[in-house]
Design an enzyme around this catalytic site. Structure first.
Site, PDB file in Angstrom:
ATOM      1  N   SER A 194       0.835  -1.206   0.000  1.00 20.51           N
ATOM      2  CA  SER A 194       0.000   0.000   0.000  1.00 20.51           C
ATOM      3  C   SER A 194       0.870   1.257   0.000  1.00 20.51           C
ATOM      4  CB  SER A 194      -0.961  -0.043   1.196  1.00 20.51           C
ATOM      5  OG  SER A 194      -2.013   0.868   1.030  1.00 20.51           O
ATOM      6  N   ASP A 238      -7.944  -3.765  -7.492  1.00 15.87           N
ATOM      7  CA  ASP A 238      -7.501  -3.481  -6.131  1.00 15.87           C
ATOM      8  C   ASP A 238      -8.662  -2.938  -5.298  1.00 15.87           C
ATOM      9  OD1 ASP A 238      -6.438  -1.521  -4.005  1.00 15.87           O
ATOM     10  OD2 ASP A 238      -4.645  -2.647  -4.541  1.00 15.87           O
ATOM     11  N   HIS A 287      -6.379  -6.231  -1.531  1.00 13.04           N
ATOM     12  CA  HIS A 287      -5.382  -5.164  -1.451  1.00 13.04           C
ATOM     13  C   HIS A 287      -4.317  -5.605  -0.459  1.00 13.04           C
ATOM     14  CE1 HIS A 287      -3.616  -1.180  -1.355  1.00 13.04           C
ATOM     15  NE2 HIS A 287      -3.792  -1.100  -0.043  1.00 13.04           N
TER      16      HIS A 287
END
Length: 433
Positions: free
Chosen positions: A217, A312, A379
């Site tokens: 991330s 995502d 994700h």
């Protein structure tokens, strides 16, 4: 006010699905001064919920045999001005390598969104994403961090480090002034990066034989940003590569036609003076564009592995369909569960997938770069045991992520794995995390 409160609720839900104490609060913080107290309480309660959620539900999915690794505060960081948002020293978790992995190093950059203004950064400093005083004293190492060969076949016995994220700008800001409109905040991500690496050098990183920089991330974005820096710090290391997980954030318009993510990044970049991190890029375009991976990868010379979902879940929920873009709430079900998207919504998601594939087209021509783009609604995948190297989950061409990254890192084969359109992959674990 109502829109801001709704966004906080959405982010809390996203946080609940994140299921890991290291990467909590992945939702983008976005608030006003009048909501600070409520936000601080929400973050605290969400963090507590996450910790217990991980230990219970995730325990059924991922092996509970993961080792707990202690938190280490960086020595002399305060004197260098390398501090978290609240002025506390940065920190990391270090698991020493063993046997054939004694001289190899894996550095993992924690993720957790960004803060875009003084109000949201001030709220953030009362969480573990802004203060080492509030960080967990022990965390489990799973997935690519695991020390079990059955879960992490290529890196299980390496020295492994998780660098905690507490600056709010992907380890890239550097502002000397601490008085931000009457609020004390330290924007020192760049200094944190340097201070932690300096300390790790004293612990053996300086003589590493092999090294891999990775992160998920916001930590995945930081991996793109610092990849060549990492390589430059290790001129005598035989193999230095980088792998970014879920960090390829797209500069696309949301469903209302606005450039929500571009505007958000613009605030982050200007607040923490991130533009100076990209001198060559900002001489050609706006500094905000330079913060997106599609521009960053153009100048990276070190081999990189791009691990991302074509759908995502975090980007769908916060980039493509932020709360402000969907006042009728018609996307509420779809953006939390791709199985509930109607045909028109799937067309929009296909456009998002096409945008990602378009931005990485040139990577296909780079033999030393790797790609694993699955079609799962997730994700950040590398830290979860079942996604990284589970016996029945998340594969492309019958290769797990662990096998694909290992093949790429050790030059066993060229790895360019790209899934077809959803729902082509029956091995997906689509939980919106």
């Amino acid at each position: 006010m109502k829109e801001e409160e709704e966004l906080l609720v959405t982010e809390a839900q996203a946080e609940h699905h994140q299921l890991h104490p290291l990467w909590k609060w992945s939702g983008v913080l976005h608030t006003t001064a009048s909501t600070l107290l409520g936000l601080a309480l929400l973050v605290f309660s969400g963090a507590t919920l996450l910790k217990f959620t991980f230990l219970s539900r995730e325990g059924a999915l991922d092996s509970s045999d993961s080792v707990l690794v202690d938190l280490t505060l960086v020595m002399n960081a305060t004197e260098k001005g390398a501090v978290c948002l609240d002025g506390s020293p940065p920190a990391y978790h270090f698991l020493k390598g063993f046997d054939s992995g004694t001289d190899n190093w894996l550095i993992y950059l924690e993720g957790g969104g960004w803060c875009r203004n003084v109000a949201s950064c001030n709220a953030r400093k009362y969480t573990s994403l802004g203060s080492s005083n509030l960080m967990e004293r022990q965390v489990p190492f799973t997935g690519i961090l695991s020390n079990l060969p059955s879960i992490n076949p290529d890196f299980f016995n390496w020295n492994k480090v998780v660098i905690r994220y507490c600056d709010g700008a992907s380890f890239s800001g550097d502002v000397e002034e601490t008085n931000q409109n009457g609020t004390t905040l330290y924007f020192r991500g760049e200094r944190i990066w340097k201070a932690v690496l300096e300390e790790l050098f004293m612990k053996g990183l300086a003589i590493a034989k092999k090294a891999l920089l990775t992160g998920c991330s916001a930590g995945g974005l930081a991996t793109y940003i610092h990849c060549d820096d990492f390589k430059a710090l290790l001129p005598n290391t035989e193999t230095v590569k980088c792998m970014a997980d879920g960090g390829f954030f797209l500069d696309v318009k949301d469903i209302s036609g606005r450039s929500y993510m571009h505007d958000f990044y613009s605030d982050v970049v200007h607040l923490q003076d991130v533009g100076k991190r990209f001198p060559n890029c900002i001489s050609q375009m706006d500094a905000t564009k330079c913060f997106f991976p599609e521009e960053i990868i153009k100048s990276i010379s070190t081999p990189v592995f791009i691990l991302n979902s074509a759908y995502d879940s975090w980007q769908v929920q916060n980039v493509l369909v932020p709360s402000s873009s969907d006042p009728s709430n018609s996307w509420a079900s779809c953006k939390l569960d791709i199985n509930k998207c109607n045909s028109n919504q799937m067309k929009v998601l296909e456009g998002f997938r096409s945008a990602l594939l378009d931005k990485i087209t040139d990577v296909n021509q780079k033999k030393d770069w790797g790609i694993f783009i699955d079609s799962c609604f997730v994700h950040c995948q590398s830290w979860r045991n079942i996604l990284w190297h589970g016996p029945n989950y998340q594969r492309i061409n019958n290769k797990t992520m662990a096998e694909s990254v290992g093949d790429w890192y050790f030059d066993t084969r060229e790895v360019k794995e790209i899934d077809g359109s959803y729902p082509c992959n029956p091995t997906c674990v689509n939980d919106g995390s």
